[in-house]
Design a protein around this motif. Structure first.
Motif, PDB file in Angstrom:
ATOM      1  N   PRO A  85     -39.463   0.669 -62.897  1.00 24.05           N
ATOM      2  CA  PRO A  85     -39.390   2.043 -62.396  1.00 24.05           C
ATOM      3  C   PRO A  85     -39.354   2.081 -60.866  1.00 24.05           C
ATOM      4  CG  PRO A  85     -40.978   1.910 -64.170  1.00 24.05           C
ATOM      5  CD  PRO A  85     -40.569   0.493 -63.862  1.00 24.05           C
ATOM      6  N   TYR A  86     -38.534   2.974 -60.363  1.00 22.22           N
ATOM      7  CA  TYR A  86     -38.204   3.040 -58.931  1.00 22.22           C
ATOM      8  C   TYR A  86     -38.510   4.453 -58.443  1.00 22.22           C
ATOM      9  CZ  TYR A  86     -34.697   3.187 -55.047  1.00 22.22           C
ATOM     10  OH  TYR A  86     -34.019   3.326 -53.845  1.00 22.22           O
ATOM     11  N   TYR A  87     -39.290   4.561 -57.367  1.00 20.98           N
ATOM     12  CA  TYR A  87     -39.627   5.885 -56.843  1.00 20.98           C
ATOM     13  C   TYR A  87     -38.474   6.412 -55.995  1.00 20.98           C
ATOM     14  CZ  TYR A  87     -41.707   9.670 -54.259  1.00 20.98           C
ATOM     15  OH  TYR A  87     -41.945  10.903 -53.707  1.00 20.98           O
ATOM     16  N   GLY A  88     -37.882   7.523 -56.419  1.00 22.14           N
ATOM     17  CA  GLY A  88     -36.779   8.121 -55.688  1.00 22.14           C
ATOM     18  C   GLY A  88     -35.540   8.220 -56.556  1.00 22.14           C
ATOM     19  N   ASN A  89     -34.461   8.657 -55.954  1.00 22.99           N
ATOM     20  CA  ASN A  89     -33.192   8.829 -56.641  1.00 22.99           C
ATOM     21  C   ASN A  89     -32.240   7.711 -56.232  1.00 22.99           C
ATOM     22  OD1 ASN A  89     -30.822   9.677 -57.816  1.00 22.99           O
ATOM     23  ND2 ASN A  89     -30.647  11.578 -56.665  1.00 22.99           N
ATOM     24  N   LYS A  90     -31.915   6.816 -57.143  1.00 25.59           N
ATOM     25  CA  LYS A  90     -31.038   5.691 -56.824  1.00 25.59           C
ATOM     26  C   LYS A  90     -29.632   6.140 -56.422  1.00 25.59           C
ATOM     27  CE  LYS A  90     -33.282   2.341 -59.886  1.00 25.59           C
ATOM     28  NZ  LYS A  90     -33.083   1.460 -61.067  1.00 25.59           N
ATOM     29  N   GLU A  91     -29.218   7.310 -56.875  1.00 26.53           N
ATOM     30  CA  GLU A  91     -27.886   7.808 -56.530  1.00 26.53           C
ATOM     31  C   GLU A  91     -27.720   7.977 -55.025  1.00 26.53           C
ATOM     32  OE1 GLU A  91     -25.027   8.570 -58.352  1.00 26.53           O
ATOM     33  OE2 GLU A  91     -26.092   7.349 -59.819  1.00 26.53           O
ATOM     34  N   VAL A  92     -28.826   8.168 -54.330  1.00 21.22           N
ATOM     35  CA  VAL A  92     -28.786   8.367 -52.882  1.00 21.22           C
ATOM     36  C   VAL A  92     -28.301   7.105 -52.164  1.00 21.22           C
ATOM     37  CG1 VAL A  92     -30.249   8.728 -50.861  1.00 21.22           C
ATOM     38  CG2 VAL A  92     -30.558  10.154 -52.872  1.00 21.22           C
ATOM     39  N   LEU A  93     -28.567   5.926 -52.751  1.00 21.33           N
ATOM     40  CA  LEU A  93     -28.310   4.668 -52.059  1.00 21.33           C
ATOM     41  C   LEU A  93     -26.865   4.511 -51.618  1.00 21.33           C
ATOM     42  CD1 LEU A  93     -30.444   2.219 -54.232  1.00 21.33           C
ATOM     43  CD2 LEU A  93     -30.954   3.039 -51.920  1.00 21.33           C
ATOM     44  N   LYS A  94     -25.917   4.819 -52.506  1.00 20.66           N
ATOM     45  CA  LYS A  94     -24.516   4.613 -52.131  1.00 20.66           C
ATOM     46  C   LYS A  94     -24.079   5.612 -51.058  1.00 20.66           C
ATOM     47  CE  LYS A  94     -22.812   7.225 -56.154  1.00 20.66           C
ATOM     48  NZ  LYS A  94     -22.089   7.086 -57.444  1.00 20.66           N
ATOM     49  N   TRP A  95     -24.692   6.795 -51.043  1.00 17.00           N
ATOM     50  CA  TRP A  95     -24.374   7.778 -50.010  1.00 17.00           C
ATOM     51  C   TRP A  95     -24.948   7.355 -48.658  1.00 17.00           C
ATOM     52  CZ3 TRP A  95     -21.517  12.313 -50.527  1.00 17.00           C
ATOM     53  CH2 TRP A  95     -21.093  12.602 -51.828  1.00 17.00           C
ATOM     54  N   GLU A  96     -26.120   6.719 -48.691  1.00 16.30           N
ATOM     55  CA  GLU A  96     -26.762   6.292 -47.448  1.00 16.30           C
ATOM     56  C   GLU A  96     -26.102   5.045 -46.867  1.00 16.30           C
ATOM     57  OE1 GLU A  96     -31.172   4.673 -46.076  1.00 16.30           O
ATOM     58  OE2 GLU A  96     -30.337   4.207 -48.032  1.00 16.30           O
ATOM     59  N   SER A  97     -25.673   4.127 -47.715  1.00 17.48           N
ATOM     60  CA  SER A  97     -25.208   2.818 -47.247  1.00 17.48           C
ATOM     61  C   SER A  97     -23.744   2.801 -46.822  1.00 17.48           C
ATOM     62  CB  SER A  97     -25.427   1.769 -48.339  1.00 17.48           C
ATOM     63  OG  SER A  97     -24.674   2.096 -49.487  1.00 17.48           O
ATOM     64  N   ASP A  98     -22.961   3.802 -47.236  1.00 15.55           N
ATOM     65  CA  ASP A  98     -21.556   3.909 -46.837  1.00 15.55           C
ATOM     66  C   ASP A  98     -21.465   4.995 -45.772  1.00 15.55           C
ATOM     67  OD1 ASP A  98     -18.837   4.929 -46.713  1.00 15.55           O
ATOM     68  OD2 ASP A  98     -18.419   3.746 -48.506  1.00 15.55           O
ATOM     69  N   ARG A  99     -21.101   4.625 -44.563  1.00 14.87           N
ATOM     70  CA  ARG A  99     -21.135   5.593 -43.468  1.00 14.87           C
ATOM     71  C   ARG A  99     -20.143   6.742 -43.663  1.00 14.87           C
ATOM     72  NH1 ARG A  99     -24.758   4.154 -39.807  1.00 14.87           N
ATOM     73  NH2 ARG A  99     -25.255   1.945 -39.570  1.00 14.87           N
ATOM     74  N   ASN A 100     -19.090   6.516 -44.420  1.00 15.75           N
ATOM     75  CA  ASN A 100     -18.140   7.593 -44.676  1.00 15.75           C
ATOM     76  C   ASN A 100     -18.737   8.633 -45.630  1.00 15.75           C
ATOM     77  OD1 ASN A 100     -16.100   6.394 -43.063  1.00 15.75           O
ATOM     78  ND2 ASN A 100     -15.617   4.990 -44.741  1.00 15.75           N
ATOM     79  N   LEU A 101     -19.403   8.152 -46.707  1.00 14.88           N
ATOM     80  CA  LEU A 101     -20.087   9.076 -47.612  1.00 14.88           C
ATOM     81  C   LEU A 101     -21.253   9.751 -46.909  1.00 14.88           C
ATOM     82  CD1 LEU A 101     -20.207   7.095 -50.987  1.00 14.88           C
ATOM     83  CD2 LEU A 101     -18.888   9.165 -50.488  1.00 14.88           C
ATOM     84  N   GLU A 102     -21.962   8.982 -46.094  1.00 11.22           N
ATOM     85  CA  GLU A 102     -23.090   9.533 -45.346  1.00 11.22           C
ATOM     86  C   GLU A 102     -22.619  10.683 -44.450  1.00 11.22           C
ATOM     87  OE1 GLU A 102     -26.534   7.449 -42.727  1.00 11.22           O
ATOM     88  OE2 GLU A 102     -24.500   7.179 -41.976  1.00 11.22           O
ATOM     89  N   ARG A 103     -21.482  10.489 -43.791  1.00 10.56           N
ATOM     90  CA  ARG A 103     -20.966  11.542 -42.910  1.00 10.56           C
ATOM     91  C   ARG A 103     -20.584  12.790 -43.716  1.00 10.56           C
ATOM     92  NH1 ARG A 103     -19.537  11.975 -37.657  1.00 10.56           N
ATOM     93  NH2 ARG A 103     -18.058  13.642 -37.157  1.00 10.56           N
ATOM     94  N   LYS A 104     -19.981  12.573 -44.880  1.00  8.78           N
ATOM     95  CA  LYS A 104     -19.625  13.709 -45.737  1.00  8.78           C
ATOM     96  C   LYS A 104     -20.873  14.517 -46.073  1.00  8.78           C
ATOM     97  CE  LYS A 104     -17.642  14.768 -50.289  1.00  8.78           C
ATOM     98  NZ  LYS A 104     -17.070  14.194 -51.542  1.00  8.78           N
ATOM     99  N   TRP A 105     -21.952  13.827 -46.404  1.00  5.36           N
ATOM    100  CA  TRP A 105     -23.232  14.468 -46.728  1.00  5.36           C
ATOM    101  C   TRP A 105     -23.735  15.299 -45.545  1.00  5.36           C
ATOM    102  CZ3 TRP A 105     -28.024  10.912 -48.133  1.00  5.36           C
ATOM    103  CH2 TRP A 105     -29.139  11.713 -48.411  1.00  5.36           C
ATOM    104  N   LEU A 106     -23.767  14.688 -44.360  1.00  7.71           N
ATOM    105  CA  LEU A 106     -24.308  15.368 -43.190  1.00  7.71           C
ATOM    106  C   LEU A 106     -23.392  16.501 -42.715  1.00  7.71           C
ATOM    107  CD1 LEU A 106     -25.648  12.266 -41.220  1.00  7.71           C
ATOM    108  CD2 LEU A 106     -26.919  13.809 -42.729  1.00  7.71           C
ATOM    109  N   GLU A 107     -22.085  16.327 -42.896  1.00  8.79           N
ATOM    110  CA  GLU A 107     -21.157  17.407 -42.557  1.00  8.79           C
ATOM    111  C   GLU A 107     -21.366  18.617 -43.462  1.00  8.79           C
ATOM    112  OE1 GLU A 107     -17.215  15.176 -40.664  1.00  8.79           O
ATOM    113  OE2 GLU A 107     -17.329  15.518 -42.831  1.00  8.79           O
TER     114      GLU A 107
END
Length: 331
Positions: A85-107
């Motif tokens: 068991p992992y505390y948090g949402n694993k789906e967040v990882l790919k958004w955080e680790s790819d700067r292009n997805l990360e930018r989409k999120w922050l935009e």
């Protein structure tokens, strides 16, 4: 249930916070690290050698708290497949680790972001170049124009435009580095500002001790490998800026990836116009929370006892356990 984390990054704080909340604790990692967590700072009840000793962790009924080191050592694919068991949402990882997805999120969160250059030949001012993923500033470099970029990019093995997929080229915004740390409770739906820090980076900070002429003569390149963290207290009139930015990120995460809960950090600068410019997000506990093992000015304003980010995680797990809501915060 026992609280476990990888023996690096912010493990001391996580394990100390868990013990303060009455949990037994587990550290796992390199053998050399064992005395740090069991002797010099006795915060781990168990120490297991190995990058990810899944069977032992399952036997000990562990819940893993992710850190930057944990994700960097295991890799996203393994973390997504792990059975513990992992505390948090694993789906967040790919958004955080790819700067292009990360930018989409922050935009989509409508934050003020630096300009990003897709083509290095379009660079028309100072930029900072960042490899994807959580590497503690390693590999970052500054460039003043496209010629300077191509010369320095050779350090990362970048020879042509086909090699650009692993990096992002950002406008370099001049300002004071500010890293606010948040905690979002999925149980009560509230965002908390836990603390704020700035990083001490080598040799970006140390190079200022060398006179400018000697810097030029030595032809020293700047790098941003994080060495430590310095506590920071913001002007009170700026606090709503960072709180509202955190709220926007959480609201957008709900739409994009099913939510962001637990600790996270927005990394940015305040300009001379007092504008908060965000250049990335760390969607987990960051090492900048480590100066606040006994709490921060902000946590003291909310709680009447010492609450670090590590302890706040344990408090959430304790509440979830008591209310039979663990399935809501674990993946």
């Amino acid at each position: 249930m026992r609280v476990a984390t990888y023996a690096s990054h912010s493990a001391l704080q996580i394990l100390k916070g868990a013990k303060d909340e009455g949990f037994e604790t587990i550290a796992f990692g390199k053998a050399r690290a064992k005395p740090l967590y069991t002797h010099y700072f006795p915060v781990a009840d168990y120490f297991i050698e190995g990058t990810y000793p899944e069977e032992e962790l399952l036997e000990l009924d562990a819940v893993v708290i992710p850190t930057g080191s944990f994700v960097a050592h295991l890799g996203i694919e393994l973390v997504e497949k792990m059975c513990v068991p992992y505390y948090g949402n694993k789906e967040v990882l790919k958004w955080e680790s790819d700067r292009n997805l990360e930018r989409k999120w922050l935009e989509k969160a409508k934050l003020r972001l630096p300009r990003v250059y897709d083509d290095p030949d379009d660079i028309d001012g100072p930029v900072i170049v960042k490899p994807h993923g959580a590497k503690g500033g390693k590999g970052y470099f500054l460039a003043k124009n496209s010629t300077d970029f191509w010369e320095k990019a050779k350090r990362l093995g970048i020879r042509d435009k086909e090699d650009l997929r692993g990096i992002q080229i950002q406008e370099y915004v001049v300002g004071v580095p500010v890293y606010p740390h948040y905690f979002y409770s999925k149980l009560n739906g509230e965002l908390e500002l836990m603390s704020v820090d700035r990083r001490y980076e080598s040799n970006a900070d140390a190079i200022g001790r060398i006179p400018a002429k000697e810097q030029l003569d030595l032809e020293m390149g700047t790098n941003y490998t994080v060495i430590g963290n310095i506590p920071l207290v913001l002007r009170e009139s700026l606090l709503m800026d960072v709180i509202e930015a955190g709220e926007k990120v959480v609201e957008t995460a709900e739409k994009l990836m099913g939510g962001l809960w637990g600790p996270f950090c927005l990394e940015g600068v305040y300009t001379e116009e007092l504008e908060f410019v965000v250049f990335e997000i760390s969607a987990r506990i960051v090492a900048g929370t480590n100066p606040f093992v006994h709490g921060s000015p902000y946590s003291w304003l909310r709680y009447d006892f010492p609450v670090s980010t590590g302890r706040r995680i344990a408090m959430e797990l304790r509440e979830a356990l008591e209310e039979d809501k663990l399935r809501d915060v674990l993946t």
